[in-house]
Scaffold this motif. Structure first.
Motif, PDB file in Angstrom:
ATOM      1  N   ASP A 136      -8.515   5.363   0.004  1.00  8.56           N
ATOM      2  CA  ASP A 136      -7.540   5.439  -1.083  1.00  8.56           C
ATOM      3  C   ASP A 136      -6.782   6.762  -1.035  1.00  8.56           C
ATOM      4  O   ASP A 136      -5.553   6.796  -1.207  1.00  8.56           O
ATOM      5  N   TRP A 177     -10.972  -0.779   5.809  1.00 14.54           N
ATOM      6  CA  TRP A 177     -10.287  -0.567   4.529  1.00 14.54           C
ATOM      7  C   TRP A 177     -11.322  -0.327   3.436  1.00 14.54           C
ATOM      8  O   TRP A 177     -11.026   0.269   2.400  1.00 14.54           O
ATOM      9  N   LEU A 211      -3.392  -0.408  -3.881  1.00 18.48           N
ATOM     10  CA  LEU A 211      -4.557  -0.030  -3.090  1.00 18.48           C
ATOM     11  C   LEU A 211      -5.243  -1.306  -2.594  1.00 18.48           C
ATOM     12  O   LEU A 211      -5.057  -2.381  -3.175  1.00 18.48           O
ATOM     13  N   PRO A 212      -6.024  -1.220  -1.513  1.00 16.90           N
ATOM     14  CA  PRO A 212      -6.581  -2.444  -0.897  1.00 16.90           C
ATOM     15  C   PRO A 212      -7.339  -3.349  -1.856  1.00 16.90           C
ATOM     16  O   PRO A 212      -7.150  -4.571  -1.842  1.00 16.90           O
ATOM     17  N   LEU A 266       0.842  -1.203   0.000  1.00 17.41           N
ATOM     18  CA  LEU A 266       0.000   0.000   0.000  1.00 17.41           C
ATOM     19  C   LEU A 266       0.875   1.250   0.000  1.00 17.41           C
ATOM     20  O   LEU A 266       0.618   2.205  -0.739  1.00 17.41           O
ATOM     21  N   ILE A 289      -4.286   6.715   1.796  1.00 17.48           N
ATOM     22  CA  ILE A 289      -3.097   5.903   1.492  1.00 17.48           C
ATOM     23  C   ILE A 289      -2.136   6.679   0.599  1.00 17.48           C
ATOM     24  O   ILE A 289      -0.918   6.710   0.851  1.00 17.48           O
TER      25      ILE A 289
END
Length: 694
Positions: free
Chosen positions: A582, A565, A499-500, A494, A585
C-alpha cells in the motif's frame, strides 16, 4: 411422427418418438393427448402404456422450441398430464434411461410407473433458474417422500432409479424387455379394475415437515443466495404440504411464471444454450468427417502439461508424456500421482482407478516416441523461439494426419503453424490452469487450420468434458485479450487512488470468484510482467500503469514467493493486505505526479466489467469470436464471471447498451481515457436499441 400409436392385444401403446431424448415439443404433446383420447374412446382398448423410443423415456422440454410460440401452445404439458391423470383406463409409464424434467412430471401423472434398471431420474429445472412447472413440486413429494423430493428438486441432480426403488415412485422394476413387461403390467391393472391410483391423491407423510422445510431453507440460503429458484421451489413444496395439491399446483405455476422473468433465470438459460451453441461452427457442418484420436502425445510435463494429460487419462486415452530431462519428467509424473491421490482422499476415486490411469502414461525423453500419436499437444514455455524448436521437431516425427496443437495462451498460432510443413494440421488448444479442473478450452483456429481438424478437436473436447469455444488468431485470443484490458483498468485505479484489497472486494461483491489482484498473485505476477515486457517492445503505444512492474522488482511474485499484492503466511493461501505494498502504491502515485482521489466501489465494478465488454465488442467486430454467447461462455467457464449475471456480454445487454455506450464515452474523456477506445459495435447497437445476444 413425434408419437407412434398402436394397439397390442387390447393395450394402446403411445410411443414418444422425438430424438434424441423424446423432448416434449408441441407435436409430441399433441400426439399424447390425441392418443389418450383415442384409447379411451376405443372399446377394444383396456389399458394404455406410455413409453419412449430410442435413448430415453423423455428428457423433458424440447429445447429447440424454447423462446418460440410452440413452447406455450396448447396442449401445454399441464394439459397433457391432466389428460393422462384423468384417463378412465389405466395408464402405465414405462421408463428407461432418462426421465427428467417434464418427462418425469409426465410419468408422475400416470397411474402406474415401471422402470428398467439404471434410469436417470431428475427434475433439473433449478439449473435453468426455474422450478418444475407441471406439478413436479407437488407430485414428487407424494411419490418419494418430502425429504428425497426436496433434495432432488433444489439440487436438480439426477438420481439412479434403483436408489428410488423403495420410495413409492415405481410399481415394478423390469428385467428383460421393457415394453413386453409394461404390456403385461397394464393388462393386470385393467383386470383388477378401478379406480386407478393417482399420485396427487397421496398424502405427504413426514414426522416434522415444518422443521425439515426450515432446515432446507437454511441450507439453500447458504449455497444459493444469488439464485431465487431453489427458494421458490421450497415455497411451492411447502404450499402443497400445508394447503393441499390443488393450491400447491396453482402456486407452483405462479412461481414458475415469475421465475421465467428473472435476470438470474435468463442468465442460466443463456449459459445453457450458449454452451450448446459454442459447438456449432457456421462453416463446419455437423457431418464433417473427423480424424481418429486414440493416442495422445504431450510435450512438457510441467504444471500445464501434467494437468492436460490428466484430462485424457480420465477419458481412458493413453498419453505419451515427453520431457527433455529425467528430473523434470519425474517431477511431472509425481505431480500427476499426487493430484490423483488427493482425489482418493476425497472419495472421488478408488486406488485401483488411480493405478489404471497412471498405467496409461508412457513417459519418454525422446521425440521419436511421439511418432504414433494421433494428437500431440505442446505445453512448453510461452516463448516463440521455444515453440519454434518444438514444432520443427514435431514436424519431423509426427505421422501424416496427426493433429499438432499448441497450448499457447497469447502467441500467434499462424506463426507457430508456419514452423511446420503441415499448417492445416495445426490448431490451438488453450487449456486453463489447473487444466485438470477448469472446464474451458479455447480452440484456436489458424488461417490454414483444416475443417476436419477443427471438427475433430471440438468432438474430442466433449469426450474430455470441456466446454470448447472457437477463437480466431489474435494476441491473447478471446479470454486473455479481454482480461488484459481488465487488468489495465485495475492498475490505473491503483495509480489514481484505490488499493488492491478495495478493488478485489468490490468486484468479488459483484460476484467474481476472485478479484484481479488475488488472481494475479495466484497465477504469478512474473507471468504478467513477462507479457508487459513483450508489449513494451511490440506495442509501445499500449500504456500501462507501471506500478505492477515496481511490485515485481520487489520480488513479490505472488503466492509462490509468499508475497505479491498481498502477504501470505507459510503454507496458506489467505490474502493478507500488505502495508508495504500500500505504501509503495501511494509513493508510486506521487512519483507520477498523480493526485490520489477516492474511488467508489461502483466505479471500480463499472470500469472493470465494461473494459471486458468493450474489448469483447471489438473481438466480435474483428470476427475473432463468432457470437457474443461464445465470449460469455469463455468468461463463465474460465474466468469466474458470476453465473447469475450470464457473462459480460449478456450483462451489457441487461443494463442496456445505451447506458454502456454513455459510460464508455465518460471514461474516454477522463484521465487514462486513452485506454478507452469505444467499440463501434456498441454505439451502433445502442443507437438501434439492439443487443449483443439478440
Amino acid at each position: 411422427m413425434a408419437v407412434d400409436y398402436s394397439i397390442r392385444d387390447g393395450v394402446a401403446v403411445i410411443m414418444l418418438d422425438n430424438p434424441p431424448v423424446n423432448g416434449l415439443g408441441h407435436a409430441t404433446r399433441l400426439g399424447i393427448v390425441e392418443g389418450i383420447g383415442r384409447a379411451n374412446s376405443d372399446a377394444t382398448v383396456r389399458a394404455i402404456v406410455l413409453i419412449g423410443a430410442g435413448k430415453a423415456f423423455s428428457g423433458g422440454a424440447d429445447i429447440t422450441e424454447f423462446n418460440t410460440p410452440k413452447a406455450t401452445q396448447e396442449p401445454t404439458l399441464l394439459t397433457v398430464i391432466k389428460a393422462v391423470d384423468g384417463s378412465a383406463k389405466p395408464v402405465v409409464a414405462a421408463i428407461h434411461a432418462v426421465a427428467m424434467g417434464g418427462g418425469l412430471e409426465l410419468a408422475l401423472g400416470a397411474h402406474y410407473r415401471v422402470a428398467a434398471p439404471d434410469a436417470q431420474i431428475a427434475l433439473p429445472e433449478v439449473k435453468l433458474g426455474l422450478l418444475p412447472g407441471a406439478g413436479g413440486t407437488q407430485r414428487l413429494p407424494r411419490a418419494v417422500g418430502l425429504e428425497t423430493a426436496l433434495n432432488m428438486i433444489v439440487s436438480g441432480t439426477p438420481v439412479p432409479s434403483e436408489q428410488l426403488a423403495q420410495s413409492g415412485l415405481f410399481d415394478a422394476f423390469i428385467q428383460g424387455d421393457l415394453l413386453d413387461a409394461a404390456l403385461s403390467f397394464a393388462r393386470g391393472a385393467a383386470d383388477r379394475g378401478g379406480p386407478y391410483p393417482k399420485v396427487r391423491e397421496r398424502r405427504i407423510e413426514h414426522a416434522n415437515a415444518e422443521g425439515f422445510i426450515q432446515f432446507a431453507r437454511n441450507s439453500v440460503a447458504a449455497v444459493a443466495r444469488h439464485f431465487p429458484a431453489p427458494h421458490k421451489a421450497i415455497d411451492a413444496i411447502e404450499k402443497g404440504v400445508k394447503e393441499g395439491f390443488e393450491r400447491g399446483l396453482a402456486f407452483e405455476r405462479e412461481c414458475f411464471l415469475a421465475l421465467v422473468q428473472t435476470p438470474e433465470s435468463r442468465a442460466l438459460r443463456h449459459a445453457f444454450f450458449g454452451e450448446r451453441a459454442a459447438g456449432k461452427i457456421a462453416d463446419v457442418p455437423s457431418n464433417t468427417p473427423v480424424r481418429k484420436i486414440e493416442q495422445i502425445g504431450i510435450v512438457g510435463a510441467g504444471t500445464m502439461g501434467g494437468g492436460i494429460a490428466m484430462n485424457f487419462l480420465n477419458a481412458k486415452l493413453p498419453v505419451t508424456l515427453l520431457e527433455t530431462k529425467q528430473d523434470a519428467l519425474d517431477r511431472g509424473l509425481a505431480t500427476i500421482r499426487r493430484n490423483y491421490e488427493a482425489q482418493v482422499k476425497k472419495g472421488k476415486l478408488t486406488q485401483q482407478q488411480v493405478e489404471d490411469r497412471i498405467a496409461l502414461i508412457r513417459p519418454t525423453l525422446s521425440f521419436t516416441d511421439l511418432a504414433q500419436a494421433d494428437l500431440i499437444i505442446e505445453a512448453v514455455f510461452e516463448e516463440l523461439d521455444v515453440k519454434q524448436q518444438v514444432f520443427r521437431q514435431l514436424d519431423e516425427v509426427a505421422k501424416p494426419g496427426a493433429i499438432l496443437a499448441s497450448n499457447t495462451s497469447t502467441l500467434d498460432l499462424n506463426r507457430i503453424a508456419s514452423f511446420t510443413k503441415r499448417p492445416g494440421d495445426v490448431i490451438g488448444m488453450h487449456f486453463f490452469s489447473p487444466a485438470n479442473v477448469m472446464k474451458l478450452l479455447e480452440v484456436v483456429r489458424g488461417k490454414e487450420t483444416s475443417k476436419d481438424v477443427l471438427a475433430s478437436v471440438m468432438q474430442l473436447a466433449k469426450k474430455i468434458k470441456k466446454t470448447a469455444v472457437v477463437s480466431g488468431v489474435c494476441d491473447g485470443f478471446i479470454g486473455n485479450r479481454m482480461i488484459e484490458q481488465y487488468i489495465r483498468q485495475a492498475l490505473f485505479m491503483l495509480e489514481e487512488g484505490a488499493l488492491p484489497a478495495q478493488v478485489d472486494r468490490a468486484i468479488e461483491q459483484f460476484g467474481f470468484a476472485m478479484g484481479p489482484f488475488r488472481m494475479s498473485d495466484l497465477a504469478g505476477n512474473d507471468i504478467g510482467w513477462a507479457i508487459r515486457k513483450r508489449r513494451y517492445r511490440e506495442q509501445p503505444e499500449l500504456r500501462y500503469a507501471r506500478v505492477a512492474d515496481r511490485l515485481c522488482e520487489m520480488g513479490r511474485f505472488g503466492q509462490k514467493t509468499g508475497a505479491g499484492w498481498y502477504d501470505y503466511a507459510p503454507g496458506k493461501r489467505d490474502a493478507i493486505p500488505s502495508q508495504a505494498v500500500d505504501e509503495m502504491i501511494v509513493g508510486f502515485s506521487a512519483e507520477q505526479g498523480v493526485a490520489r482521489r477516492e474511488i467508489g466501489d461502483e466505479e471500480i465494478v463499472e470500469r472493470l466489467v465494461l473494459s471486458l465488454v468493450n474489448e469483447g465488442a471489438k473481438i466480435l467486430e474483428e470476427g475473432i469470436a463468432a457470437k457474443a454467447s461464445d465470449i460469455d461462455m469463455v468468461y463463465l467457464t474460465g474466468y469466474g464471471f458470476p453465473l447469475w449475471r450470464g457473462g459480460p456480454m449478456l450483462y451489457a445487454d441487461t443494463i442496456g447498451l445505451f447506458n454502456v455506450d454513455r459510460a464508455l464515452r465518460k471514461y474516454a474523456a477522463q484521465p487514462n481515457g486513452d485506454a478507452w477506445q469505444p467499440a463501434a459495435r456498441i454505439a451502433g447497437l445502442a443507437a438501434a436499441n439492439g443487443r449483443f445476444n439478440a
